[in-house]
Design a protein around this motif. Structure first.
Motif, PDB file in Angstrom:
ATOM      1  N   THR A   1      -9.191  11.890  15.727  1.00 36.96           N
ATOM      2  CA  THR A   1     -10.659  11.607  15.475  1.00 36.96           C
ATOM      3  C   THR A   1     -11.240  11.722  14.005  1.00 36.96           C
ATOM      4  O   THR A   1     -10.682  12.528  13.178  1.00 36.96           O
ATOM      5  CB  THR A   1     -11.351  12.703  16.314  1.00 36.96           C
ATOM      6  OG1 THR A   1     -10.851  12.919  17.446  1.00 36.96           O
ATOM      7  CG2 THR A   1     -12.980  12.538  16.210  1.00 36.96           C
ATOM      8  N   TYR A   2     -11.705  10.510  13.832  1.00 33.77           N
ATOM      9  CA  TYR A   2     -12.250  10.341  12.524  1.00 33.77           C
ATOM     10  C   TYR A   2     -13.940  10.498  12.315  1.00 33.77           C
ATOM     11  O   TYR A   2     -14.719  10.256  13.311  1.00 33.77           O
ATOM     12  CB  TYR A   2     -12.025   8.780  11.824  1.00 33.77           C
ATOM     13  CG  TYR A   2     -12.681   8.677  10.580  1.00 33.77           C
ATOM     14  CD1 TYR A   2     -11.846   8.718   9.552  1.00 33.77           C
ATOM     15  CD2 TYR A   2     -14.010   7.767  10.438  1.00 33.77           C
ATOM     16  CE1 TYR A   2     -12.495   8.621   8.302  1.00 33.77           C
ATOM     17  CE2 TYR A   2     -14.231   7.525   9.295  1.00 33.77           C
ATOM     18  CZ  TYR A   2     -13.596   7.827   8.289  1.00 33.77           C
ATOM     19  OH  TYR A   2     -14.238   7.627   6.896  1.00 33.77           O
ATOM     20  N   HIS A   3     -14.317  11.424  11.343  1.00 29.36           N
ATOM     21  CA  HIS A   3     -15.698  11.696  11.321  1.00 29.36           C
ATOM     22  C   HIS A   3     -16.330  11.272   9.960  1.00 29.36           C
ATOM     23  O   HIS A   3     -15.689  10.833   8.683  1.00 29.36           O
ATOM     24  CB  HIS A   3     -15.869  13.243  11.234  1.00 29.36           C
ATOM     25  CG  HIS A   3     -15.450  13.762  12.465  1.00 29.36           C
ATOM     26  ND1 HIS A   3     -14.129  14.410  12.683  1.00 29.36           N
ATOM     27  CD2 HIS A   3     -16.116  14.031  13.631  1.00 29.36           C
ATOM     28  CE1 HIS A   3     -13.957  14.743  14.041  1.00 29.36           C
ATOM     29  NE2 HIS A   3     -15.217  14.777  14.486  1.00 29.36           N
ATOM     30  N   TRP A   4     -17.689  10.908  10.107  1.00 32.74           N
ATOM     31  CA  TRP A   4     -18.516  10.477   8.917  1.00 32.74           C
ATOM     32  C   TRP A   4     -19.876  11.034   8.983  1.00 32.74           C
ATOM     33  O   TRP A   4     -20.519  11.459  10.237  1.00 32.74           O
ATOM     34  CB  TRP A   4     -18.414   8.792   8.580  1.00 32.74           C
ATOM     35  CG  TRP A   4     -19.270   8.257   9.711  1.00 32.74           C
ATOM     36  CD1 TRP A   4     -20.664   7.843   9.880  1.00 32.74           C
ATOM     37  CD2 TRP A   4     -18.540   7.580  10.832  1.00 32.74           C
ATOM     38  NE1 TRP A   4     -20.695   7.130  10.948  1.00 32.74           N
ATOM     39  CE2 TRP A   4     -19.602   7.165  11.523  1.00 32.74           C
ATOM     40  CE3 TRP A   4     -17.190   7.811  11.348  1.00 32.74           C
ATOM     41  CZ2 TRP A   4     -19.306   6.384  12.706  1.00 32.74           C
ATOM     42  CZ3 TRP A   4     -17.045   7.256  12.764  1.00 32.74           C
ATOM     43  CH2 TRP A   4     -18.123   6.537  13.280  1.00 32.74           C
ATOM     44  N   ASP A   5     -20.549  11.262   7.770  1.00 33.04           N
ATOM     45  CA  ASP A   5     -21.604  12.186   7.869  1.00 33.04           C
ATOM     46  C   ASP A   5     -22.886  11.064   7.896  1.00 33.04           C
ATOM     47  O   ASP A   5     -22.826   9.844   6.949  1.00 33.04           O
ATOM     48  CB  ASP A   5     -21.759  12.909   6.490  1.00 33.04           C
ATOM     49  CG  ASP A   5     -21.213  14.092   6.489  1.00 33.04           C
ATOM     50  OD1 ASP A   5     -20.819  14.595   7.468  1.00 33.04           O
ATOM     51  OD2 ASP A   5     -20.927  14.777   5.495  1.00 33.04           O
TER      52      ASP A   5
ATOM     53  N   GLN B   1     -23.119  13.901  12.396  1.00 37.20           N
ATOM     54  CA  GLN B   1     -22.164  13.220  12.243  1.00 37.20           C
ATOM     55  C   GLN B   1     -21.616  12.261  13.342  1.00 37.20           C
ATOM     56  O   GLN B   1     -22.090  12.460  14.552  1.00 37.20           O
ATOM     57  CB  GLN B   1     -20.855  14.487  12.295  1.00 37.20           C
ATOM     58  CG  GLN B   1     -20.639  15.030  10.899  1.00 37.20           C
ATOM     59  CD  GLN B   1     -19.472  15.605  10.746  1.00 37.20           C
ATOM     60  OE1 GLN B   1     -18.811  16.303  11.986  1.00 37.20           O
ATOM     61  NE2 GLN B   1     -18.668  15.904   9.661  1.00 37.20           N
TER      62      GLN B   1
ATOM     63  N   SER C   1     -18.563   9.980  14.973  1.00 35.14           N
ATOM     64  CA  SER C   1     -16.988  10.212  15.064  1.00 35.14           C
ATOM     65  C   SER C   1     -16.590   8.947  15.853  1.00 35.14           C
ATOM     66  O   SER C   1     -17.185   8.301  16.572  1.00 35.14           O
ATOM     67  CB  SER C   1     -16.674  11.406  15.842  1.00 35.14           C
ATOM     68  OG  SER C   1     -17.161  11.211  16.987  1.00 35.14           O
TER      69      SER C   1
ATOM     70  N   THR D   1     -12.623   7.573  17.843  1.00 32.13           N
ATOM     71  CA  THR D   1     -10.946   7.802  18.229  1.00 32.13           C
ATOM     72  C   THR D   1     -10.129   6.981  17.537  1.00 32.13           C
ATOM     73  O   THR D   1     -10.263   5.644  18.003  1.00 32.13           O
ATOM     74  CB  THR D   1     -10.866   8.187  19.579  1.00 32.13           C
ATOM     75  OG1 THR D   1     -11.706   9.246  20.162  1.00 32.13           O
ATOM     76  CG2 THR D   1      -9.563   8.591  19.970  1.00 32.13           C
TER      77      THR D   1
ATOM     78  N   GLN E   1      -8.955  11.384   4.910  1.00 34.58           N
ATOM     79  CA  GLN E   1      -9.189  12.414   5.685  1.00 34.58           C
ATOM     80  C   GLN E   1      -7.799  13.186   5.859  1.00 34.58           C
ATOM     81  O   GLN E   1      -7.853  14.413   6.443  1.00 34.58           O
ATOM     82  CB  GLN E   1     -10.045  12.351   6.913  1.00 34.58           C
ATOM     83  CG  GLN E   1     -11.325  11.904   6.952  1.00 34.58           C
ATOM     84  CD  GLN E   1     -12.212  12.011   8.065  1.00 34.58           C
ATOM     85  OE1 GLN E   1     -11.596  12.458   9.343  1.00 34.58           O
ATOM     86  NE2 GLN E   1     -13.352  11.455   8.189  1.00 34.58           N
TER      87      GLN E   1
END
Length: 287
Positions: free
Chosen positions: A53-57, A84, A86, A88, A46
């Motif tokens: 902050t890391y996000h994924w669908d 989504q 998320s 930290t 990313q």
């Protein structure tokens, strides 16, 4: 200095003594158990330096299920929704400083020993962090009335509604896996869920399975650290990193039943060993 020093035997002095064995010995350490069940995600993809902050669908099922058609009917159309998740990103670390005198006088390789004990510590630290996330699950199961071996009570608020007063047995395993299947919790691998707990938690269960000969090794390969057997679409893993789960009456400790999509671990920089730049005197040799 709070690390390894020569003047205190237990912190370094014992590393050089008369008739000292050259064989390096270490305290026994278990392998990681909880962390191996985390879904590892490469957070570096990313882009670093873009926040912590890391996000994924997360994709839902289609809104309208498909069905039969009559000839010449128009093909139905539907959609699905996207949400989504998320997390930290945080840091973890530890160090063992040592003096130059200890390194110079020691009969054993100080750097090698420090690296080894820090690797042991990393295993336990990451397993503890992973366990803390598993323990946030809102789904909790306990024997009905606290003593039943034929019924379980499920709560969804992160706490059990009864006081457990019976050991985990083979009947509980079947009841819990049935509940997971009916909730459409996907198995972790093939058709199997995983169960992870301390060895004493499985003692009654193992005694039960020995009596009915439910587990054989034919065609079955143990693929996870600590895996001990399989029953009712469950594979069992023992762990000793984490202490008691504080269940009351000491009849049975807590056990985690795992399907797919467990705990997400976003890896920005994999764990590594780094040498600290000296902060005391450093000799510069001219070229």
């Amino acid at each position: 200095m709070s690390g390894q020093v020569w003047v205190t035997n237990t912190l370094g002095g014992y590393m050089s003594a008369k008739n000292l064995s050259k064989k390096l010995r270490y305290a026994l350490q278990p392998l990681v158990k909880y962390r191996q069940f985390c879904d590892a995600k490469d957070a570096s993809q990313q882009g670093k330096k873009k926040g912590d902050t890391y996000h994924w669908d997360i994709y839902s099922d289609v809104a309208t299920q498909g069905s039969t058609l009559v000839e010449a009917d128009i093909m139905p159309e539907t959609n699905f929704t996207i949400t989504q998740g998320s997390l930290t990103v945080t840091e973890a670390g530890n160090s063992v400083p040592y003096t130059g005198k200890l390194d110079n006088l020691s009969e054993h390789p100080v750097t090698e020993i420090v690296n080894k004990v820090l690797k042991h510590d990393a295993k336990k630290a990451f397993d503890t962090l992973a366990h803390a996330q598993f323990d946030l699950t809102p789904l909790r199961v306990a024997p009905t009335s606290g003593t039943s071996t034929t019924a379980v009570t499920v709560s969804t608020n992160g706490a059990t509604v009864v006081v457990n007063n019976v050991a985990l047995g083979k009947s509980h395993i079947g009841l819990i896996t049935d509940e997971m299947k009916e909730r459409n919790i996907m198995p972790y691998v093939n058709d199997d869920y995983y169960v992870i707990a301390r060895p004493s938690t499985f003692r009654t269960l193992k005694n039960d399975l020995e009596a009915v000969h439910q587990y054989t090794t034919e065609g079955f390969q143990l693929i996870m650290n600590g895996e001990i057997g399989r029953y009712e679409n469950c594979r069992f893993v023992e762990q000793t990193h984490i202490g008691k789960e504080s269940w009351e009456n000491a009849k049975s400790d807590g056990a985690f039943f795992l399907g797919q999509d467990t705990v997400a671990e976003a890896i920005v920089v994999p764990e590594e060993m780094r040498g600290k730049i000296p902060t005391d005197y450093l000799t510069i040799v001219p070229c």
